[in-house]
Enzyme design. Structure first.
Site, mmCIF file in Angstrom:
data_model
loop_
_atom_site.group_PDB
_atom_site.id
_atom_site.type_symbol
_atom_site.label_atom_id
_atom_site.label_comp_id
_atom_site.label_asym_id
_atom_site.label_seq_id
_atom_site.Cartn_x
_atom_site.Cartn_y
_atom_site.Cartn_z
ATOM 1 N N ASN A 21 -7.513 -3.167 14.166
ATOM 2 C CA ASN A 21 -8.887 -3.415 13.712
ATOM 3 C C ASN A 21 -8.963 -4.582 12.726
ATOM 4 O O ASN A 21 -10.003 -4.826 12.133
ATOM 5 C CB ASN A 21 -9.481 -2.143 13.087
ATOM 6 N N ASP A 58 0.823 -1.216 0.000
ATOM 7 C CA ASP A 58 0.000 0.000 0.000
ATOM 8 C C ASP A 58 0.851 1.257 0.000
ATOM 9 O O ASP A 58 2.059 1.212 0.224
ATOM 10 C CB ASP A 58 -0.969 -0.016 1.195
ATOM 11 N N GLU A 116 -9.615 -2.068 5.253
ATOM 12 C CA GLU A 116 -10.283 -1.815 6.519
ATOM 13 C C GLU A 116 -11.508 -2.730 6.668
ATOM 14 O O GLU A 116 -11.965 -3.322 5.683
ATOM 15 C CB GLU A 116 -10.724 -0.334 6.571
ATOM 16 N N HIS A 121 -7.138 -4.913 9.942
ATOM 17 C CA HIS A 121 -6.813 -4.627 8.540
ATOM 18 C C HIS A 121 -5.493 -5.297 8.153
ATOM 19 O O HIS A 121 -4.588 -5.459 8.969
ATOM 20 C CB HIS A 121 -6.830 -3.127 8.218
HETATM 21 P P1 PGA Z 1 2.370 -1.894 12.780
HETATM 22 O O1 PGA Z 1 1.290 -1.728 11.621
HETATM 23 O O2 PGA Z 1 3.324 -2.957 12.326
HETATM 24 O O3 PGA Z 1 3.033 -0.532 12.831
HETATM 25 O O4 PGA Z 1 1.648 -2.270 14.014
HETATM 26 C C1 PGA Z 1 0.587 -2.820 11.158
HETATM 27 C C2 PGA Z 1 -0.563 -2.388 10.299
HETATM 28 O O5 PGA Z 1 -1.252 -1.410 10.628
HETATM 29 O O6 PGA Z 1 -0.820 -3.051 9.278
#
Ligand code: PGA
Length: 237
Positions: free
Chosen positions: A136, A67, A143, A138
């Site tokens: 959450n 992304d 999302e 994702h």
């Molecule tokens: P993080 O992010 O590794 O910084 O916890 C993971 C994500 O939001 O996909």
């Protein structure tokens, strides 16, 4: 799902690096899918060491990131292009022309999504995809509520995601409201997936992903249906 429980963050990075090295050493021209975020940072550091020791090379690899934010230039310190350059690509033998992120500055974002998806498919789909997970559920920026059939698309980031990611910006107002992300269908086409889950704040979501219902409300729950997923985590769930 294959679940590997490790002691702590450091052990997670080591285990993830080992799996990654195995792919690089045993695939002639690997098509990689890569994630940003805090979780894989330690793994990237160790991969740079492996490269410096002569254990691995990225010269025959293609790499597609999951992304990118809409509206951030590649040299913006919070852009995912910047992250990849600084945390990995500038230190190993990847060729810039072989590393891809969706272009969040494209004039026609819909066309950019179609092109990105096509590029992955024409490469033959991802051999090995590294994933993190949001609190959450994702994966990428898919999302809750995203279709399991989705392909690379534009997303509106949830307030929760913007708040969680505000730590990479001067203020929450600077966090983009949109991003481009591989879809859940794109992710499920990967031949092998490694999901990294670290820290207490991910415990509840990890339980849902492993034991809960497969539902679009928990995007990562679709991974229950993938034939080759390894979860590396420091959580006992
Ligand atoms: P993080 O992010 O590794 O910084 O916890 C993971 C994500 O939001 O996909």
């Amino acid at each position: 799902m294959n679940i590997i429980k490790v002691e702590n963050k450091e052990a997670l990075s080591i285990k993830a690096k080992e799996m990654f090295v195995d792919v690089l050493q045993n695939t002639v021209a690997p098509i990689l899918g890569l994630a940003t975020g805090s979780t894989p940072e330690g793994m990237y550091k160790l991969l740079i060491e492996s490269y410096q020791n002569g254990d691995i090379s990225f010269k025959n690899a293609l790499a597609f990131n999951l992304d990118e934010y809409v509206g951030l230039a590649p040299d913006h310190p919070a852009s995912y292009r910047y992250y990849m350059q600084h945390k990995l690509y500038n230190h190993v033998d990847t060729k810039r022309m072989n590393t891809f992120l969706p272009n969040g500055l494209a004039e026609d974002l819909d066309a950019e999504c179609i092109t990105y998806e096509k590029h992955i498919q024409e490469a033959g789909n991802l051999d090995f995809l590294v994933l993190g997970i949001g609190e959450n559920g994702h994966i990428g920026f898919n999302e809750p509520g995203t279709s399991f059939e989705s392909r690379t698309h534009i997303v509106t980031l949830t307030e929760n995601t913007r708040e969680v990611n505000a730590r990479f910006f001067d203020s929450i107002d600077e966090v983009p409201t949109e991003a481009l992300t591989m879809g859940l269908g794109t992710i499920m086409d990967a031949k092998q997936i490694m999901l990294l889950v670290q820290g207490e704040r991910k415990r509840e979501i990890l339980k849902k992903v492993i034991y809960g219902e497969v539902t679009e409300e928990v995007p990562a729950s679709i991974l229950q249906k993938h034939p080759n997923v390894t979860i590396i985590t420091d959580l006992d769930v």
